[in-house]
Design a protein around this motif. Structure first.
Motif, short mmCIF file in Angstrom:
data_model
loop_
_atom_site.label_atom_id
_atom_site.label_comp_id
_atom_site.label_asym_id
_atom_site.label_seq_id
_atom_site.Cartn_x
_atom_site.Cartn_y
_atom_site.Cartn_z
N TYR A 173 -1.32 -11.88 -5.36
CA TYR A 173 -1.95 -10.99 -4.73
C TYR A 173 -2.01 -10.85 -3.16
CZ TYR A 173 -6.27 -8.36 -3.49
OH TYR A 173 -7.20 -7.52 -2.81
N ARG A 174 -1.77 -9.83 -2.72
CA ARG A 174 -1.87 -9.61 -1.31
C ARG A 174 -2.66 -8.25 -0.75
NH1 ARG A 174 2.13 -6.46 1.18
NH2 ARG A 174 3.80 -5.83 -0.33
N GLU A 175 -3.18 -8.26 0.47
CA GLU A 175 -3.75 -6.88 0.98
C GLU A 175 -3.03 -6.65 2.18
OE1 GLU A 175 -7.90 -7.36 1.32
OE2 GLU A 175 -8.33 -7.65 -0.64
N SER A 176 -2.88 -5.42 2.44
CA SER A 176 -2.30 -4.77 3.69
C SER A 176 -3.34 -3.74 4.20
CB SER A 176 -0.89 -4.18 3.53
OG SER A 176 -1.00 -3.13 2.72
N GLU A 177 -2.97 -3.07 5.26
CA GLU A 177 -3.80 -1.91 5.67
C GLU A 177 -3.53 -0.69 4.77
OE1 GLU A 177 -1.99 0.07 9.37
OE2 GLU A 177 -0.68 -1.53 9.26
N TYR A 178 -2.49 -0.64 3.87
CA TYR A 178 -2.20 0.67 3.02
C TYR A 178 -2.87 0.26 1.56
CZ TYR A 178 1.12 0.92 6.88
OH TYR A 178 1.63 1.08 8.07
N GLY A 179 -3.18 -0.91 1.32
CA GLY A 179 -3.67 -1.13 -0.14
C GLY A 179 -3.61 -2.62 -0.50
N TRP A 180 -3.56 -2.73 -1.62
CA TRP A 180 -3.21 -3.97 -2.26
C TRP A 180 -1.93 -3.97 -3.13
CZ3 TRP A 180 -3.79 -3.83 -7.37
CH2 TRP A 180 -4.82 -3.02 -8.06
#
Length: 217
Positions: A173-180
């Protein structure tokens, strides 16, 4: 990374399902593997995206959507979107291409991670960016998504346990400024990827879709 994502006509954002580019349910019905979506705890809208096929027409993967379909319209910012897309990837060994001239690489959890990452990018657009620069941005970010998918044990990923058919399952799992983005495997001979925005991944559960035609209603 063992993946089919470099095979022409099989994957990438277009095959993943850019918003508005849906196919009829017929493509999903041709698959020889079960489709996954959010489990019954999710009671919102459900919709179909696209399937990806090999050169011989064999269905390799496809995506089911949940929530409000994402939009690339400039007036629709990330904060106004709430959706989760589940990508199902058939587990395939290394195999000969349809014309017998080459080899198709095996699919893996990395394949699901790549498809989910590129799918999230396909429905993202930094609001301050000009149209003429979007393709350059997309190419650059797609390269980053590829590198991340090729290193699931790296620092760019965490572990998140979510139920799959009621069984606790570990996902990358990872998150970014655009979503996950997340990726893992199911018990039915498939790999699962997912991506979303405005809908927390922590409370999600996945399950086999018993009737895919309900997504096309």
């Amino acid at each position: 990374m063992e993946t089919t994502s470099r095979v022409a006509g099989e994957t990438g954002p277009a095959a993943q399902g850019v918003p508005g580019a849906r196919r009829a349910v017929d493509g999903f019905l041709m698959a020889a593997f079960p489709w996954y979506g959010l489990d019954a705890a999710f009671t919102g809208p459900r919709w179909l995206m696209q399937v990806g096929t090999a050169a011989d027409g064999t269905v390799e993967h496809g995506s089911t959507g949940h929530g409000v379909e994402p939009s690339l319209r400039g007036e629709t910012g990330p904060d106004g979107q709430s959706f989760a897309v589940v990508v199902t990837v058939a587990s395939r060994p290394v195999r000969r291409s349809a014309d017998g001239t080459g080899v198709l690489e095996a699919t893996s959890v990395s394949t699901a991670a790549w498809l989910a990452g590129s799918g999230l990018l396909s429905c993202s657009w930094p609001l301050e960016m000009e149209l003429a620069l979007r393709q350059d941005w997309l190419d650059q970010q797609t390269g980053v998504a590829w590198e991340l998918a090729d290193d699931l044990g790296g620092s760019g990923w965490n572990t998140l346990s979510l139920p799959v058919d009621g069984v606790p399952t570990d996902f990358h799992y990872r998150e970014s400024e655009y979503g996950w983005v997340l990726a893992g495997s199911a018990q039915e001979g498939v790999h699962i990827g997912a991506y979303g925005r405005g809908m927390s991944a922590y409370g999600l559960g996945f399950g086999v879709v018993k009737d895919i035609t309900e997504y096309d209603a």
